[in-house]
Design a protein around this motif. Structure first.
Motif, PDB file in Angstrom:
ATOM      1  N   ASN A  92      37.028 -14.761   5.521  1.00 48.28           N
ATOM      2  CA  ASN A  92      35.977 -14.640   4.426  1.00 48.28           C
ATOM      3  C   ASN A  92      36.305 -13.685   3.751  1.00 48.28           C
ATOM      4  OD1 ASN A  92      34.390 -16.731   6.094  1.00 48.28           O
ATOM      5  ND2 ASN A  92      33.702 -15.198   7.368  1.00 48.28           N
ATOM      6  N   THR A  93      36.150 -13.941   2.713  1.00 48.90           N
ATOM      7  CA  THR A  93      36.145 -13.124   1.334  1.00 48.90           C
ATOM      8  C   THR A  93      34.803 -11.917   1.306  1.00 48.90           C
ATOM      9  OG1 THR A  93      37.519 -14.220  -0.042  1.00 48.90           O
ATOM     10  CG2 THR A  93      36.670 -12.391  -1.196  1.00 48.90           C
ATOM     11  N   PRO A  94      34.887 -10.671   1.574  1.00 45.15           N
ATOM     12  CA  PRO A  94      33.811  -9.949   1.494  1.00 45.15           C
ATOM     13  C   PRO A  94      33.385  -9.426   0.214  1.00 45.15           C
ATOM     14  CG  PRO A  94      35.907  -8.422   1.643  1.00 45.15           C
ATOM     15  CD  PRO A  94      36.359 -10.080   1.786  1.00 45.15           C
ATOM     16  N   GLY A 113      41.951  -2.843   5.759  1.00 46.27           N
ATOM     17  CA  GLY A 113      40.632  -3.910   5.160  1.00 46.27           C
ATOM     18  C   GLY A 113      40.958  -4.697   4.128  1.00 46.27           C
ATOM     19  N   LEU A 114      39.951  -5.586   3.944  1.00 42.87           N
ATOM     20  CA  LEU A 114      40.090  -6.631   2.748  1.00 42.87           C
ATOM     21  C   LEU A 114      39.139  -6.228   1.633  1.00 42.87           C
ATOM     22  CD1 LEU A 114      41.568  -9.373   2.201  1.00 42.87           C
ATOM     23  CD2 LEU A 114      39.557 -10.419   3.112  1.00 42.87           C
ATOM     24  N   ARG A 118      40.354 -10.194  -2.327  1.00 44.22           N
ATOM     25  CA  ARG A 118      41.473 -10.516  -1.129  1.00 44.22           C
ATOM     26  C   ARG A 118      42.716  -9.867  -1.200  1.00 44.22           C
ATOM     27  NH1 ARG A 118      39.405 -15.085   1.739  1.00 44.22           N
ATOM     28  NH2 ARG A 118      41.532 -15.808   2.264  1.00 44.22           N
ATOM     29  N   THR A 119      42.740  -8.717  -1.359  1.00 42.96           N
ATOM     30  CA  THR A 119      44.010  -7.843  -1.037  1.00 42.96           C
ATOM     31  C   THR A 119      43.743  -7.018  -0.235  1.00 42.96           C
ATOM     32  OG1 THR A 119      43.221  -6.100  -2.862  1.00 42.96           O
ATOM     33  CG2 THR A 119      44.746  -7.847  -3.552  1.00 42.96           C
ATOM     34  N   LEU A 182      38.827  -1.479  16.810  1.00 44.30           N
ATOM     35  CA  LEU A 182      37.664  -2.292  16.440  1.00 44.30           C
ATOM     36  C   LEU A 182      38.096  -3.444  15.497  1.00 44.30           C
ATOM     37  CD1 LEU A 182      36.548   0.706  17.208  1.00 44.30           C
ATOM     38  CD2 LEU A 182      34.317  -0.277  15.981  1.00 44.30           C
ATOM     39  N   ILE A 183      37.841  -4.710  15.802  1.00 45.14           N
ATOM     40  CA  ILE A 183      37.960  -5.714  14.893  1.00 45.14           C
ATOM     41  C   ILE A 183      36.568  -6.071  14.454  1.00 45.14           C
ATOM     42  CG2 ILE A 183      38.655  -8.104  14.747  1.00 45.14           C
ATOM     43  CD1 ILE A 183      40.954  -5.994  15.426  1.00 45.14           C
ATOM     44  N   ASN A 184      36.519  -6.359  12.998  1.00 45.42           N
ATOM     45  CA  ASN A 184      35.452  -6.806  12.296  1.00 45.42           C
ATOM     46  C   ASN A 184      34.858  -7.994  12.942  1.00 45.42           C
ATOM     47  OD1 ASN A 184      33.842  -8.353   9.873  1.00 45.42           O
ATOM     48  ND2 ASN A 184      33.541  -6.005   9.606  1.00 45.42           N
TER      49      ASN A 184
END
Length: 239
Positions: A92-94, A113-114, A118-119, A182-184
């Motif tokens: 998912n694009t945050p 992180g993203l 989306r980079t 930790l994984i989001n």
């Protein structure tokens, strides 16, 4: 007949496991060829690492588990590599920079992180690393294997193979053991495979690791193979 099927299915299962058991995967601290199952099947401490829910994250940890090691002959820098296969259609694009993974030890944390475009961008102490993001925009289809390596020379983010990477030379840490990963939770569904090494893998090793990761059969493929074998035996029995 049932005994024969059981033997064949066991043999097929062992064959799949043997084909997946490759050097760098086994040398990882922990590895998941099917992250959705939350069952570790690779790594020197795979039976010691557990996955629990911690707020908005999935937390990988375990008694006496350390995901990083000091640089050989020096306590000033630590080594660590995190590799994962991402299903881009599920990533998912945050709306703003969001940690994909955050590796923590005491008050220190690092990761990647993203961004909202989306980079991928490095993470340092719970925030976006100021050294800048990668310039490659992640697509929305297919899969992508990434490896994030930190060590004495800083951090590299590899995209797809060992020849495509971005460097953040100052993104490195020392004098601390990483004991949590930790994984989001909002991005966890996009992770198909996950491997953590307590070493800074070289460019050549990243190429080898990505080749090994690509050779791991998908869980669905392995299951279908077993079902097909069972169906074939039943058909021959009836004939």
């Amino acid at each position: 007949m049932k005994k024969t099927l059981s033997i064949l299915m066991l043999t097929a299962g062992l064959s799949v496991a043997a084909s997946a058991a490759t050097t760098l995967l086994d040398q990882s601290i922990v590895g998941y060829s099917d992250f959705d199952s939350r069952i570790a099947d690779f790594g020197t401490q795979r039976d010691s690492v557990t996955i629990t829910t911690s707020g908005d994250n999935l937390l990988l940890s375990g008694p006496d588990v350390k995901f990083s090691t000091p640089v050989s002959g020096s306590g000033t820098r630590n080594n660590m590599t995190v590799s994962m296969v991402l299903d881009l259609s599920k990533l998912n694009t945050p709306e703003s920079y969001t940690a994909l993974f955050n590796a923590k030890g005491g008050s220190t944390s690092w990761g990647v992180g993203l961004n909202s475009n989306r980079t991928l961008q490095g993470l340092w102490n719970n925030g976006a690393y100021s050294g800048g993001p990668t310039t490659t925009t992640l697509g929305t289809e297919g899969t992508l294997t990434i490896s994030v390596v930190t060590g004495e020379s800083g951090t590299r983010i590899y995209l797809g193979d060992e020849s495509a990477y971005y460097t953040a030379g100052a993104l490195k840490f020392g004098n601390v053991d990483i004991t949590q990963l930790l994984i989001n939770a909002g991005m966890a569904d996009a992770i198909e495979q996950l491997y953590v090494h307590d070493s800074a893998l070289s460019q050549e090793q990243i190429g080898q690791l990505m080749a090994e990761i690509a050779s791991v059969p998908e869980p669905a493929t392995a299951s279908l193979s077993l079902l097909g074998l069972a169906a074939l035996m039943m058909r021959r029995r009836r004939a």
